[in-house]
Write a protein that holds these residues in place. Structure first.
Motif, mmCIF file in Angstrom:
data_model
loop_
_atom_site.group_PDB
_atom_site.id
_atom_site.type_symbol
_atom_site.label_atom_id
_atom_site.label_comp_id
_atom_site.label_asym_id
_atom_site.label_seq_id
_atom_site.Cartn_x
_atom_site.Cartn_y
_atom_site.Cartn_z
ATOM 1 N N UNK A 139 48.107 15.333 -42.828
ATOM 2 C CA UNK A 139 48.151 16.441 -43.788
ATOM 3 C C UNK A 139 47.205 17.561 -43.368
ATOM 4 N N UNK A 140 46.032 17.166 -42.892
ATOM 5 C CA UNK A 140 45.040 18.148 -42.456
ATOM 6 C C UNK A 140 45.523 18.879 -41.204
ATOM 7 N N UNK A 141 46.120 18.127 -40.283
ATOM 8 C CA UNK A 141 46.660 18.723 -39.060
ATOM 9 C C UNK A 141 47.757 19.724 -39.393
ATOM 10 N N UNK A 142 48.656 19.350 -40.306
ATOM 11 C CA UNK A 142 49.730 20.254 -40.730
ATOM 12 C C UNK A 142 49.176 21.517 -41.374
ATOM 13 N N UNK A 149 50.532 29.304 -37.616
ATOM 14 C CA UNK A 149 51.871 29.897 -37.611
ATOM 15 C C UNK A 149 51.957 31.065 -38.597
ATOM 16 N N UNK A 150 51.345 30.893 -39.768
ATOM 17 C CA UNK A 150 51.383 31.945 -40.782
ATOM 18 C C UNK A 150 50.651 33.195 -40.306
ATOM 19 N N UNK A 151 49.544 33.006 -39.595
ATOM 20 C CA UNK A 151 48.793 34.155 -39.073
ATOM 21 C C UNK A 151 49.617 34.907 -38.038
ATOM 22 N N UNK A 152 50.274 34.174 -37.142
ATOM 23 C CA UNK A 152 51.128 34.820 -36.148
ATOM 24 C C UNK A 152 52.279 35.559 -36.830
ATOM 25 N N UNK A 171 61.288 36.879 -37.185
ATOM 26 C CA UNK A 171 59.855 36.568 -37.109
ATOM 27 C C UNK A 171 59.623 35.100 -36.752
ATOM 28 N N UNK A 172 60.303 34.189 -37.444
ATOM 29 C CA UNK A 172 60.086 32.769 -37.202
ATOM 30 C C UNK A 172 60.535 32.355 -35.806
ATOM 31 N N UNK A 173 61.558 33.016 -35.295
ATOM 32 C CA UNK A 173 62.016 32.716 -33.940
ATOM 33 C C UNK A 173 60.943 33.078 -32.913
ATOM 34 N N UNK A 174 60.296 34.225 -33.116
ATOM 35 C CA UNK A 174 59.241 34.631 -32.199
ATOM 36 C C UNK A 174 58.034 33.714 -32.325
ATOM 37 N N UNK A 175 57.674 33.328 -33.546
ATOM 38 C CA UNK A 175 56.574 32.387 -33.744
ATOM 39 C C UNK A 175 56.879 31.064 -33.040
ATOM 40 N N UNK A 176 58.139 30.606 -33.143
ATOM 41 C CA UNK A 176 58.543 29.370 -32.481
ATOM 42 C C UNK A 176 58.334 29.474 -30.973
ATOM 43 N N UNK A 177 58.754 30.582 -30.388
ATOM 44 C CA UNK A 177 58.589 30.776 -28.949
ATOM 45 C C UNK A 177 57.111 30.725 -28.561
ATOM 46 N N UNK A 178 56.294 31.479 -29.270
ATOM 47 C CA UNK A 178 54.877 31.587 -28.919
ATOM 48 C C UNK A 178 54.172 30.241 -29.022
#
Length: 233
Positions: A139-142, A149-152, A171-178
């Motif tokens: 839970x802490x890791x998540x 992810x939210x900051x990106x 936006x989420x697609x780019x976050x996924x890539x990064x």
């Protein structure tokens, strides 16, 4: 006694001698615990092994932290603070969102490359370790993963609002890539695969460039040619 590298600083302004000694002891223990967890995993971090490594009694660690799980949680929280200080905080004074995104992403690569922790990025190591282990630590890791992810995502949206990233960029697609590049590059760094690590940095920059809005300001304006007048007969 191994005391780590001083990444945890006791609170400034503390005047109570007993509390100050306790704060310094916690800082030394956490500093070493982060190194151990980054190499051996959080499950490899035990009160007994840490006490032996530091040359102190198990009782001292138990008094300061409690049981093994409490020590693991505090170690993960401390690592998150180090990550914030090394990667996140230096980027926050950048007013231009697209530059802030680059500083966050390339700051992450610098953080791994400089071996702030001997086992690379502790967050990605913990994600891999607890991917199928439900409980307090997962839970802490998540929570750490979601915050990153939210900051990106927030930074990307700010760049879209500023017209620096295409409005149609998912936006989420780019976050996924990064984040995918980061996870793969962290493993490459630990295995000594320098080329693959550098490729991850290059692909990160390429993904940001691909998402950037085209700059129309430097393009020449094409004007219509004036209509030809008919010569008199």
């Amino acid at each position: 006694m191994k005391t780590g590298r001083g990444r945890i600083t006791p609170p400034a302004g503390e005047t109570d001698g007993r509390r100050l000694r306790g704060a310094k002891a916690r800082a030394i223990i956490l500093d070493r615990a982060m190194d151990v967890a980054s190499v051996s995993g959080f499950e490899g971090l035990t009160v007994g092994s840490l006490a032996s490594d530091l040359g102190i009694s198990k009782g001292n660690i138990t008094v300061l932290f409690g049981d093994k799980e409490a020590l693991q949680v505090k170690t993960l929280d401390a690592a998150a603070e180090v990550f914030s200080a090394k990667v996140i905080t230096p980027s926050l004074d950048e007013p231009i969102p697209i530059k802030r995104l680059r500083r966050l992403c390339h700051g992450w690569f610098d953080y791994v490359d400089q071996r702030v922790f001997p086992g690379g990025c502790l967050m990605y190591a913990a994600i891999n370790e607890y991917r199928a282990r439900p409980g307090v630590i997962q839970d802490r890791v998540n929570k750490c993963r979601d915050a990153w992810k939210a900051l990106l995502a927030r930074t990307i949206r700010d760049a879209q609002t500023a017209g620096e990233i295409r409005a149609d960029q998912d936006v989420q697609q780019l976050v996924f890539k990064l984040t995918a590049f980061q996870a793969t590059s962290n493993t490459a760094a630990l295995l000594g695969d320098v080329k693959y690590f550098l490729l991850g940095r290059t692909m990160t920059e390429a993904a940001i460039l691909e998402a950037e809005a085209a700059d129309q300001s430097s393009m020449p304006v094409r004007r219509k040619a004036p209509a030809r007048r008919k010569r008199p007969v």
